[in-house]
Design a protein around this motif. Sequence first.
Motif, PDB file in Angstrom:
ATOM      1  N   ALA A  52      -0.372 -10.340   4.618  1.00  0.00           N
ATOM      2  CA  ALA A  52      -0.162  -8.891   4.763  1.00  0.00           C
ATOM      3  C   ALA A  52       1.299  -8.550   4.503  1.00  0.00           C
ATOM      4  CB  ALA A  52      -0.551  -8.463   6.176  1.00  0.00           C
ATOM      5  N   SER A  53       1.541  -7.253   4.340  1.00  0.00           N
ATOM      6  CA  SER A  53       2.951  -6.864   4.256  1.00  0.00           C
ATOM      7  C   SER A  53       3.472  -6.569   5.657  1.00  0.00           C
ATOM      8  CB  SER A  53       3.126  -5.703   3.272  1.00  0.00           C
ATOM      9  OG  SER A  53       3.095  -4.496   3.923  1.00  0.00           O
ATOM     10  N   GLY A  54       2.601  -6.047   6.547  1.00  0.00           N
ATOM     11  CA  GLY A  54       3.003  -5.808   7.933  1.00  0.00           C
ATOM     12  C   GLY A  54       2.972  -7.112   8.718  1.00  0.00           C
ATOM     13  N   HIS A 100      -9.677  -0.647   7.893  1.00  0.00           N
ATOM     14  CA  HIS A 100      -8.413  -1.268   7.429  1.00  0.00           C
ATOM     15  C   HIS A 100      -8.685  -1.973   6.092  1.00  0.00           C
ATOM     16  CE1 HIS A 100      -4.318  -2.905   8.964  1.00  0.00           C
ATOM     17  NE2 HIS A 100      -4.312  -2.775   7.635  1.00  0.00           N
ATOM     18  N   SER A 149       0.088  -5.078  -1.662  1.00  0.00           N
ATOM     19  CA  SER A 149      -0.923  -4.107  -1.239  1.00  0.00           C
ATOM     20  C   SER A 149      -0.508  -2.652  -1.450  1.00  0.00           C
ATOM     21  CB  SER A 149      -1.299  -4.348   0.228  1.00  0.00           C
ATOM     22  OG  SER A 149      -0.143  -4.296   1.023  1.00  0.00           O
TER      23      SER A 149
HETATM   24  O1  GLV Z   1      -2.119  -3.495   6.317  1.00  0.00           O
HETATM   25  C1  GLV Z   1      -1.908  -4.214   5.387  1.00  0.00           C
HETATM   26  C2  GLV Z   1      -0.678  -4.930   5.215  1.00  0.00           C
HETATM   27  O2  GLV Z   1       0.162  -4.946   6.139  1.00  0.00           O
HETATM   28  O3  GLV Z   1      -0.516  -5.529   4.143  1.00  0.00           O
END
Ligand code: GLV
Length: 338
Positions: free
Chosen positions: A91-93, A298, A116
């Motif tokens: 994920a990016s988060g 999500h 993403s």
């Molecule tokens: O929510 C998706 C991410 O953090 O890539």
Amino acid sequence: MTDSTKKRVLAIGIPQFATASIEKLREKYIFDFIIPDPTSRMETIRKIHKAAEKNKYDACFWLFRNAPISPFTKEMLGPLVPGCRLFITGASGYDDLDVEWMTANGAYVSNVPNASTEGTAVMNLLLFLSVLRGSREAEQTMRSGKWHGNLPLMEDPCGKTVGIIGMGAIGKSFAQKIIPLGCKVIYNNRNRLSTEEETTLDIKYATLDELLSTSDVISINCPLTPSTKNLLSKKEFQKMKDDVYILNTARGSIIDEEAFIEAIQSGKVCRAGLDVFVNEPNPNPFWLTSDKVTVQPHWGGFTTSTVAMVEEAILRNIDTFFETGCPLSYVNNPLIRG
Ligand SMILES: O=CC(=O)O
């Protein structure tokens, strides 16, 4: 390279697209795969601990579909340290990782920051159009055999002021998708962009209060951090225009859930489009029953192109880390801890 000298990587989840890259990297590294249990975090933890009993791992990564097994903490990954020097999320988060604990154990934490962007910005657009056109209510009305029923007239994007909170890659991409539809975009961000960039993007900076009080649509596109948790609460909803539309593809906890539900029930918020929730994957049942809300699980990043990019980026990070001692993208620096 013999197997005994190869670095070993634990993969939580099996990549679908990057099979050729994995085959190539097997010349240098050993990959062991665990299939996470989609219904039981404890079962996934058990599998990780069992793998760690058998082998020492130098790196560990997990892909995307993680709500059922998150958060990624000492309880889950403890037996992998101190050997494991790199934890990678697809994920990016990274709000669901115990970065502090990983750093204290000398491990880099990598994320995949840009893969993403497009998928999430397109999801933002889908939710934007859905809430303005009331497609959820219209579909529901038709499905119940009432054709138009008592549907109110819906809205078009043209002429709407859209306030974007968080002008990073996703915020920018969303802005560029809606400006051609005739929207005016204002934004608020931790750091204001340069005047040149604002001009190029055709967006205007606003304080949070200005944005709240003048936007027809408010879109959350900032990361979840201690300073953005519950950024929109009762006081902020009171400052908004009546009949405002709210979009969130970032993280559920950026909006105070109780205040949000109250604002929808009171009619202050006309409709909301949400791809993220507090307590995923078991959100408050309100979101699943309200006709005023378009929901997605999500799902913004779940496109073939995004997932393929994520998998390749993870593998590049692993290879770069083992070749140079430093991954390509990382969110901490274990070398300067304490
Ligand atoms: O929510 C998706 C991410 O953090 O890539």
